[in-house]
Structure formats: C-alpha cells, structure tokens
Write a protein that holds these residues in place. Structure first.
Motif, PDB file in Angstrom:
ATOM      1  N   TYR A  43    -147.824  32.717  61.904  1.00 54.40           N
ATOM      2  CA  TYR A  43    -146.553  33.539  61.454  1.00 54.40           C
ATOM      3  C   TYR A  43    -146.470  34.826  61.894  1.00 54.40           C
ATOM      4  O   TYR A  43    -145.270  35.525  61.998  1.00 54.40           O
ATOM      5  CB  TYR A  43    -146.492  33.740  59.781  1.00 54.40           C
ATOM      6  CG  TYR A  43    -147.862  34.591  59.315  1.00 54.40           C
ATOM      7  CD1 TYR A  43    -147.694  36.004  59.139  1.00 54.40           C
ATOM      8  CD2 TYR A  43    -149.045  34.076  59.368  1.00 54.40           C
ATOM      9  CE1 TYR A  43    -148.665  36.682  58.822  1.00 54.40           C
ATOM     10  CE2 TYR A  43    -150.203  34.843  58.785  1.00 54.40           C
ATOM     11  CZ  TYR A  43    -150.021  36.349  58.756  1.00 54.40           C
ATOM     12  OH  TYR A  43    -150.880  37.133  58.227  1.00 54.40           O
ATOM     13  N   ARG A  52    -142.337  29.532  59.493  1.00 54.22           N
ATOM     14  CA  ARG A  52    -141.413  30.363  58.858  1.00 54.22           C
ATOM     15  C   ARG A  52    -140.288  31.196  59.594  1.00 54.22           C
ATOM     16  O   ARG A  52    -139.330  31.445  58.973  1.00 54.22           O
ATOM     17  CB  ARG A  52    -142.384  31.671  58.537  1.00 54.22           C
ATOM     18  CG  ARG A  52    -143.888  31.349  57.744  1.00 54.22           C
ATOM     19  CD  ARG A  52    -143.454  31.107  56.431  1.00 54.22           C
ATOM     20  NE  ARG A  52    -144.973  30.532  56.092  1.00 54.22           N
ATOM     21  CZ  ARG A  52    -145.236  30.186  54.771  1.00 54.22           C
ATOM     22  NH1 ARG A  52    -144.365  30.225  53.849  1.00 54.22           N
ATOM     23  NH2 ARG A  52    -146.434  29.831  54.240  1.00 54.22           N
ATOM     24  N   HIS A  53    -140.393  31.333  60.894  1.00 55.01           N
ATOM     25  CA  HIS A  53    -139.203  31.704  61.943  1.00 55.01           C
ATOM     26  C   HIS A  53    -139.566  31.202  63.191  1.00 55.01           C
ATOM     27  O   HIS A  53    -140.740  30.665  63.685  1.00 55.01           O
ATOM     28  CB  HIS A  53    -139.250  33.536  62.003  1.00 55.01           C
ATOM     29  CG  HIS A  53    -140.443  33.766  62.081  1.00 55.01           C
ATOM     30  ND1 HIS A  53    -141.212  33.908  63.116  1.00 55.01           N
ATOM     31  CD2 HIS A  53    -141.602  34.157  61.278  1.00 55.01           C
ATOM     32  CE1 HIS A  53    -142.662  34.395  63.104  1.00 55.01           C
ATOM     33  NE2 HIS A  53    -142.771  34.921  61.965  1.00 55.01           N
ATOM     34  N   SER A  54    -138.385  31.159  63.829  1.00 54.84           N
ATOM     35  CA  SER A  54    -138.573  30.463  65.215  1.00 54.84           C
ATOM     36  C   SER A  54    -139.296  31.030  66.410  1.00 54.84           C
ATOM     37  O   SER A  54    -139.734  30.324  67.259  1.00 54.84           O
ATOM     38  CB  SER A  54    -136.994  30.648  65.997  1.00 54.84           C
ATOM     39  OG  SER A  54    -136.503  31.542  66.188  1.00 54.84           O
TER      40      SER A  54
END
Length: 392
Positions: free
Chosen positions: A307, A343-345
């Motif tokens: 993350y 959680r995010h690209s």
C-alpha cells in the motif's frame, strides 16, 4: 469485510446507581476509511463472561448484556456509545458481534470458502475491575479453527481507529484459506487456489520448513501459519521454523501475540515462532539480524505491504537479498508468497519492480472477500519464484 472496533477502552462506572459498562465503538473497514452502512439496521449482541468453579474446575459462564434492548448500528453512523447494566457477577471479558449469526465471522470457515454473505468480525476485550488497575489499551480477535475441539486463534490489536497495529483484510482472509488448505476436508486440492503453495507447505523434506515473514505487523499471518502447521503436522514432518520481522515499533504487539500461542505451540513437534527486527532500508543492502542471517529460507511471506509506494523499492530489494543469502547459505531458492488487497493503482509498481529484479509469478489467484453489499476488492495471492545465478 467489516470490523467492530472499540474506539476507547471499556469502562465500568455507576450510572443512576447502577453499575454499567460503557462502550464506544464503530463498525468500519480494516483501515477505518469507510463506515459500515447497512440497508437495514443491524442489531448488536454484547456477551460478557465470568469465571466460576464447578466440580473443582474453572468454567467460563456467558451472560448476555444486551437482553433488555439490542443496540442497533444504522447507515450514516460513525460511532455508537453504549451504557450496559452489569450482572452481579464480575464480568471478565466481553464479546461484541452482530446478533444475526449469518452476518458474523466467528470462525475461519465463515470467511473461506466464500459463503456469498457479508461478514463482520467480532471484537473481544478484557474487563479490569480492580481498583488502580491499568486500563487495557488492546482488544483482541478470536477465530475458531476447523478442528474437532474448536480451537481458536487469538491475536490482539490496539484499540482506536489508527491503521497501525491492527488486523488487516489480507492476513485474516489468507489464514482462513490456509486453514481450509491444511486442515479442511471439504475441498480437494485441485479445487483450492494456490495448489503449488499447498505442495510447498506439505511436501516431505530433510530439514525443517523455514518460513520468514517480512512486514508482519501484529503477526496475524505468521502466527496463523504456525498454529495451522502445528495442527496439520504429519508424524514424519520435521517441525517448521517461522520468523516474523518488521520495524522495532511492531515488536511489542507481535511478541504479545506470540505469547498468546504458548500453550498451543508447546508440543515438541510444533513450529518454533519468533520475532526479529528488520528494516527494509537495511535489508536491501543484505544487512540482517542474527536469526535471519543464521538460516536459509524456503518461503518468504508478505501480507498487505504494497500500500505504501515509498517502500516498494526497498521491499523488493530486500526480497532479492534474502533470496541471494539463502542461495549462498544452502543453495536454497526461496519463493515469495504475497497476499494483498489493492488499495490504489500506484501499488502495481510492486509487480513491475519484481519483474525487473528477476522474479516471475509461478501461481496466482483471487480470493473473494466477504462484503455486506457484494462490493470490495478481492485478496490477490501470488507465489513468486526467482532463478539463482550459478554460484562458483
């Protein structure tokens, strides 16, 4: 998944001349970035327990503290405050969970195999009634394992809504998969994801299976693996060795959770379990602690560590340095098992860095994560391998 979280330590006080237990809680995702928002209100159940002695044996007696009226969690809520009357008996521990059993994760089989229903992980806490007693700053999670005697896996975490020293989705979901993989009888190996990982964990070998966890946090995955390998231990298998590593600030909680397993891991055939500090800024340069340095590793496990993009490069370099160390130590070629929830690209940089450093994916799978509204990202599972350079 969602989690019942105690935001403050439970407090026993007198309210209108009645002894009450005051609780402040919320129901959120693992990182606390989204509050549970059910279509219909969810009734909560608070169960206390006290110890009594019967037939010369101590027994834990449960008592429902929410008999008069069930507290409800509703859409839009961010906090729920409760004042619950206490029985005459001194309550020692409490459990907070949904009243609806179908919404509650009480065991690994509630999480894997996927049931198609949303689940909320219960919270447990000790209650200290002695005067001048130190107020507890931790609560704990408890999951039943698929054993005839319903053994439980317990890990403690900090109270509050920070993301540090808390249980995260990947760890709890992966332990549930491993429980089915190592102890379950319902699925054949071909029906489970990650067959190569299962073979690596169970195959006979002439030395103990050496497992190293990097970024262990509170220790959910490493401790879960130790408990499950102990329960699934074959008579001809040598006891495994599991070493959990993280930054020094993780040590207190990780060691506390190791201590919680002392009785369950007391048999001579059970895996050894320990903690050692490891900073990836040191690891990337091959600087390891005494225990890491002393062993060649068969498997390196990583859970929920992608993350933070600032640490991805030192993480990958540490994994490669550990591979190189093991190859020099005993010509071993450790594989890396990663479980993560995207959680995010920007996290995808990890896979690019692994490929650039010579790692390839041997096996991968998606693990659906129970979610009340059917949404949410799955847990991604990967088994990486890397070819060692010929050692002359």
């Amino acid at each position: 998944m969602h989690y019942i979280k105690l935001l403050r330590p439970p407090v026993v006080e007198f309210v209108r001349s009645e002894r009450c237990l005051r609780l402040v809680l919320a129901i959120t995702t693992d990182l606390g970035d989204s509050f549970f928002s059910p279509k219909d209100p969810v009734d909560l159940l608070v169960i206390g327990a006290y110890t009594t002695r019967k037939d010369r044996k101590e027994q834990l007696v449960p008592v429902v503290l929410t008999q008069k009226s069930a507290p409800k969690w509703k859409a839009g809520m961010r906090v729920l405050k409760l004042d619950l009357p206490l029985p005459p008996h001194p309550v020692e521990t409490i459990q907070i969970r949904p009243a609806n059993r179908q919404l509650t994760a009480l065991g690994t089989t509630d999480i894997y195999p996927p049931t198609g229903q949303g689940l909320i992980l219960a919270a447990f806490s000790d209650i200290l009634l002695e005067k001048n007693a130190t107020t507890p700053s931790v609560c704990f999670r408890s999951l039943r394992l698929p054993t005839p005697d319903n053994q439980t896996l317990q890990v403690e975490e900090d109270m509050g809504d920070s993301i540090a020293r808390h249980i995260w989705d990947s760890g709890i979901a992966t332990v549930s998969l491993l429980a089915d993989m190592l102890l379950g009888a319902g699925n054949s190996p071909n029906e489970r994801p990650m067959a190569a990982l299962q073979q690596l964990l169970l195959q006979p070998r002439d030395h103990p299976l050496n497992i190293l966890e990097v970024g262990c946090g509170i220790g959910t995955l490493g401790i879960g693996m130790a408990r499950l390998l102990a329960l699934g231990q074959h008579s001809k298998q040598l006891a495994a060795r599991i070493l959990m590593t993280d930054l020094p600030e993780a040590e207190e909680r990780a060691r506390a959770n190791i201590s919680r397993q002392a009785e369950a891991l007391s048999q001579a055939s059970a895996p050894s379990l320990d903690f050692e500090s490891l900073d990836w800024e040191d690891g990337k340069d091959g600087v390891f602690g005494e225990q890491v340095q002393a062993n060649a590793w068969d498997l390196i496990v990583v859970s929920d560590c992608t993350y933070n993009t600032d640490t991805l490069s030192p993480l990958v370099q540490t994994l490669s340095a550990l591979h190189g160390h093991s190859a020099q130590q005993a010509a071993a070629r450790p594989k890396v098992f990663l479980s993560t929830k995207s959680r995010h690209s920007s996290e995808r940089e990890f896979w690019d860095l692994m490929a650039a450093d010579g790692w390839s994916i041997q096996e991968e799978a998606g693990l659906p994560l129970p979610h009340i509204d059917g949404g949410g990202n799955p847990i991604e599972l990967y088994l990486f391998e890397k070819k060692s350079r010929e050692i002359k």
